[in-house]
Design a protein around this motif. Structure first.
Motif, PDB file in Angstrom:
ATOM      1  N   UNK A   1       2.327  -5.921   0.394  1.00 40.84           N
ATOM      2  CA  UNK A   1       3.713  -5.483   0.200  1.00 40.84           C
ATOM      3  C   UNK A   1       3.755  -3.979   0.455  1.00 40.84           C
ATOM      4  N   UNK A   2       3.592  -3.575   1.699  1.00 41.57           N
ATOM      5  CA  UNK A   2       3.364  -2.150   1.981  1.00 41.57           C
ATOM      6  C   UNK A   2       4.513  -1.239   1.579  1.00 41.57           C
ATOM      7  N   UNK A   3       5.731  -1.713   1.707  1.00 38.44           N
ATOM      8  CA  UNK A   3       6.870  -0.861   1.368  1.00 38.44           C
ATOM      9  C   UNK A   3       7.009  -0.719  -0.142  1.00 38.44           C
ATOM     10  N   UNK A   4       6.789  -1.810  -0.840  1.00 37.29           N
ATOM     11  CA  UNK A   4       6.768  -1.744  -2.305  1.00 37.29           C
ATOM     12  C   UNK A   4       5.660  -0.815  -2.773  1.00 37.29           C
ATOM     13  N   UNK A   5       4.458  -0.923  -2.217  1.00 43.94           N
ATOM     14  CA  UNK A   5       3.337  -0.086  -2.647  1.00 43.94           C
ATOM     15  C   UNK A   5       3.619   1.390  -2.378  1.00 43.94           C
ATOM     16  N   UNK A   6       4.232   1.684  -1.245  1.00 43.05           N
ATOM     17  CA  UNK A   6       4.576   3.073  -0.931  1.00 43.05           C
ATOM     18  C   UNK A   6       5.594   3.615  -1.924  1.00 43.05           C
TER      19      UNK A   6
END
Length: 207
Positions: free
Chosen positions: A181-186
């Motif tokens: 979940x790259x956008x959530x993690x960012x």
């Protein structure tokens, strides 16, 4: 001076405290509910007939419901910052606050209660797994939004990130077997770097 009734490790109290921290507001917080009790006593029910936390006192105003408290503080003290000046961004922030109440909060409830509040031998593992799946689906919706904007309502941090962030922290801490979940993690890294988030959420044990 603002008065906040509620124990500091309550997720809903943490929303209010994060907002207060972002705005740098003088305040007094009073431990109540959970291990502290007193939330069903007549004096407190006179402030909040639900017997829940938080309750805000600001002069002659008594206000309950955590997201309403965040909206009030943002509108009074954070116009143009915590409360977006642009009406469309403000509406999006409010939308995501409501989404936390209607979608994300209910989804993660069984995960939290099962893993944090229930002894291992009494856990309903099937219900916990269902809750994890439902919560991951909800966070996937958030991840798709965060592919378009830096924060939930746009390119600036706002009141909309506060309720979602408090429950996003619970997801991050409790659902370890999650898909990329790259956008959530960012986004989660960005809110984790905020001092008020650290003081009122990251530094508190899940309880």
């Amino acid at each position: 001076m603002l008065k906040i009734w509620g124990r500091k490790n309550s997720a809903n109290v943490q929303k209010a405290m994060w907002g207060i921290g972002e705005l740098g507001l003088p305040h007094e917080r009073i431990d109540i509910a959970g291990a502290f009790g007193m939330n069903k006593e007549p004096a407190y029910l006179g402030l909040n007939p639900n017997g829940l936390v938080p309750t805000l006192e600001d002069g002659d105003l008594v206000l309950w419901e955590s997201n309403s408290v965040v909206r009030y503080l943002a509108g009074l003290h954070g116009q143009g910052t915590l409360e977006p000046a642009d009406p469309k961004a403000r509406a999006r922030a409010s939308q995501w606050m409501d989404w936390q109440l209607s979608v994300l909060g209910p989804a993660i409830h069984e995960t939290f209660w099962g893993l944090v509040r229930t002894p291992p031998e009494k856990r309903n593992l099937a219900a916990i797994e269902t809750s994890k799946t439902t919560t991951t689906a909800a966070i996937t919706i958030l991840d798709a939004q965060l592919a378009k904007t830096a924060f939930v309502a746009g390119d600036a941090f706002s009141m909309g990130d506060i309720p979602v962030g408090v429950f996003g922290y619970r997801f991050h801490a409790l659902v370890k077997d999650r898909p990329p979940l790259p956008n959530f993690e960012r986004w989660f890294a960005a809110i984790s770097a905020r001092p008020a988030f650290h003081d009122h959420i990251l530094s508190m044990p899940l309880d």
